[in-house]
Design a protein around this motif. Structure first.
Motif, PDB file in Angstrom:
ATOM      1  N   GLY A  75      45.223   2.697 -22.021  1.00  0.00           N
ATOM      2  CA  GLY A  75      43.804   1.347 -22.538  1.00  0.00           C
ATOM      3  C   GLY A  75      44.636   0.258 -22.430  1.00  0.00           C
ATOM      4  N   LYS A  76      43.962  -1.034 -22.247  1.00  0.00           N
ATOM      5  CA  LYS A  76      44.098  -2.461 -22.100  1.00  0.00           C
ATOM      6  C   LYS A  76      45.222  -2.688 -23.344  1.00  0.00           C
ATOM      7  CE  LYS A  76      43.225  -6.788 -20.876  1.00  0.00           C
ATOM      8  NZ  LYS A  76      44.202  -7.048 -19.993  1.00  0.00           N
ATOM      9  N   LYS A  77      45.242  -2.622 -24.329  1.00  0.00           N
ATOM     10  CA  LYS A  77      45.536  -3.158 -25.469  1.00  0.00           C
ATOM     11  C   LYS A  77      46.640  -2.546 -25.231  1.00  0.00           C
ATOM     12  CE  LYS A  77      45.970  -2.415 -30.446  1.00  0.00           C
ATOM     13  NZ  LYS A  77      46.505  -1.427 -30.941  1.00  0.00           N
ATOM     14  N   HIS A  78      46.984  -1.265 -25.307  1.00  0.00           N
ATOM     15  CA  HIS A  78      48.661  -0.942 -25.157  1.00  0.00           C
ATOM     16  C   HIS A  78      49.435  -0.996 -23.686  1.00  0.00           C
ATOM     17  CE1 HIS A  78      47.913   1.385 -29.131  1.00  0.00           C
ATOM     18  NE2 HIS A  78      46.998   2.786 -29.049  1.00  0.00           N
ATOM     19  N   SER A  79      48.409  -1.201 -22.690  1.00  0.00           N
ATOM     20  CA  SER A  79      49.020  -1.821 -22.148  1.00  0.00           C
ATOM     21  C   SER A  79      49.649  -2.938 -22.030  1.00  0.00           C
ATOM     22  CB  SER A  79      48.265  -1.570 -20.196  1.00  0.00           C
ATOM     23  OG  SER A  79      49.068  -1.979 -19.140  1.00  0.00           O
ATOM     24  N   ASP A  80      49.003  -4.073 -22.407  1.00  0.00           N
ATOM     25  CA  ASP A  80      49.559  -4.949 -22.365  1.00  0.00           C
ATOM     26  C   ASP A  80      50.481  -5.386 -23.553  1.00  0.00           C
ATOM     27  OD1 ASP A  80      46.936  -6.523 -21.044  1.00  0.00           O
ATOM     28  OD2 ASP A  80      45.913  -6.886 -22.804  1.00  0.00           O
ATOM     29  N   GLU A 115      46.436   0.253 -17.520  1.00  0.00           N
ATOM     30  CA  GLU A 115      45.324   0.675 -18.157  1.00  0.00           C
ATOM     31  C   GLU A 115      44.361   1.407 -18.033  1.00  0.00           C
ATOM     32  OE1 GLU A 115      43.706  -3.383 -16.404  1.00  0.00           O
ATOM     33  OE2 GLU A 115      45.354  -5.025 -17.337  1.00  0.00           O
ATOM     34  N   THR A 158      50.149  -1.658 -13.057  1.00  0.00           N
ATOM     35  CA  THR A 158      49.259  -1.971 -14.470  1.00  0.00           C
ATOM     36  C   THR A 158      48.047  -1.698 -14.547  1.00  0.00           C
ATOM     37  OG1 THR A 158      50.206  -4.144 -14.184  1.00  0.00           O
ATOM     38  CG2 THR A 158      48.351  -3.999 -15.300  1.00  0.00           C
ATOM     39  N   LYS A 159      47.240  -1.844 -13.506  1.00  0.00           N
ATOM     40  CA  LYS A 159      45.787  -1.392 -13.366  1.00  0.00           C
ATOM     41  C   LYS A 159      45.972   0.491 -13.937  1.00  0.00           C
ATOM     42  CE  LYS A 159      41.845  -0.842 -12.790  1.00  0.00           C
ATOM     43  NZ  LYS A 159      40.283  -1.373 -13.845  1.00  0.00           N
ATOM     44  N   GLU A 207      53.419  -4.340 -21.962  1.00  0.00           N
ATOM     45  CA  GLU A 207      54.160  -5.328 -20.797  1.00  0.00           C
ATOM     46  C   GLU A 207      54.466  -6.717 -21.185  1.00  0.00           C
ATOM     47  OE1 GLU A 207      53.566  -6.114 -17.409  1.00  0.00           O
ATOM     48  OE2 GLU A 207      52.531  -4.550 -17.009  1.00  0.00           O
TER      49      GLU A 207
END
Length: 105
Positions: A66-71, A62, A58-59, A74
């Protein structure tokens, strides 16, 4: 006279993109600093005798997309094998290993 090797056509400074679904295309941050930071995280995990785990993936995701696309990935709640395929593909793209065989790495 010295021979000049021209590599200017290989230097594009463009970030690669990975299509995950019809709606989700992510840009992979393959900058040296990001890749070296992820490699340092892997080395630290190895020193601590830890295996790659979900928190690491996950890290790393990110950091790479980027966090948005990683989220968004998920939230798809994929089977682990499919999530791992996405993770490994993005890592291979970031390190320049995508499309190479294990003997070419």
């Amino acid at each position: 006279m010295a021979q000049i090797i021209d590599i200017s056509n290989k230097i594009t400074n463009k970030l690669p993109m990975v299509k995950i679904t019809e709606e989700l295309v992510v840009t992979v941050n393959n900058r040296k600093s990001v890749v070296l930071n992820i490699q340092a995280m892997v080395e630290q995990m190895e020193r601590e005798d830890k295996k790659e785990d979900a928190a690491f993936m996950t890290k790393a995701m990110e950091m790479l997309i980027g966090k948005k696309h990683s989220d968004e990935i998920e939230q798809m709640d994929l089977p682990l094998t499919e999530y791992t395929t996405i993770f490994e593909t993005i890592m291979d793209v970031a390190t320049g290993d995508y499309g190479t065989t294990p003997t070419e790495k």
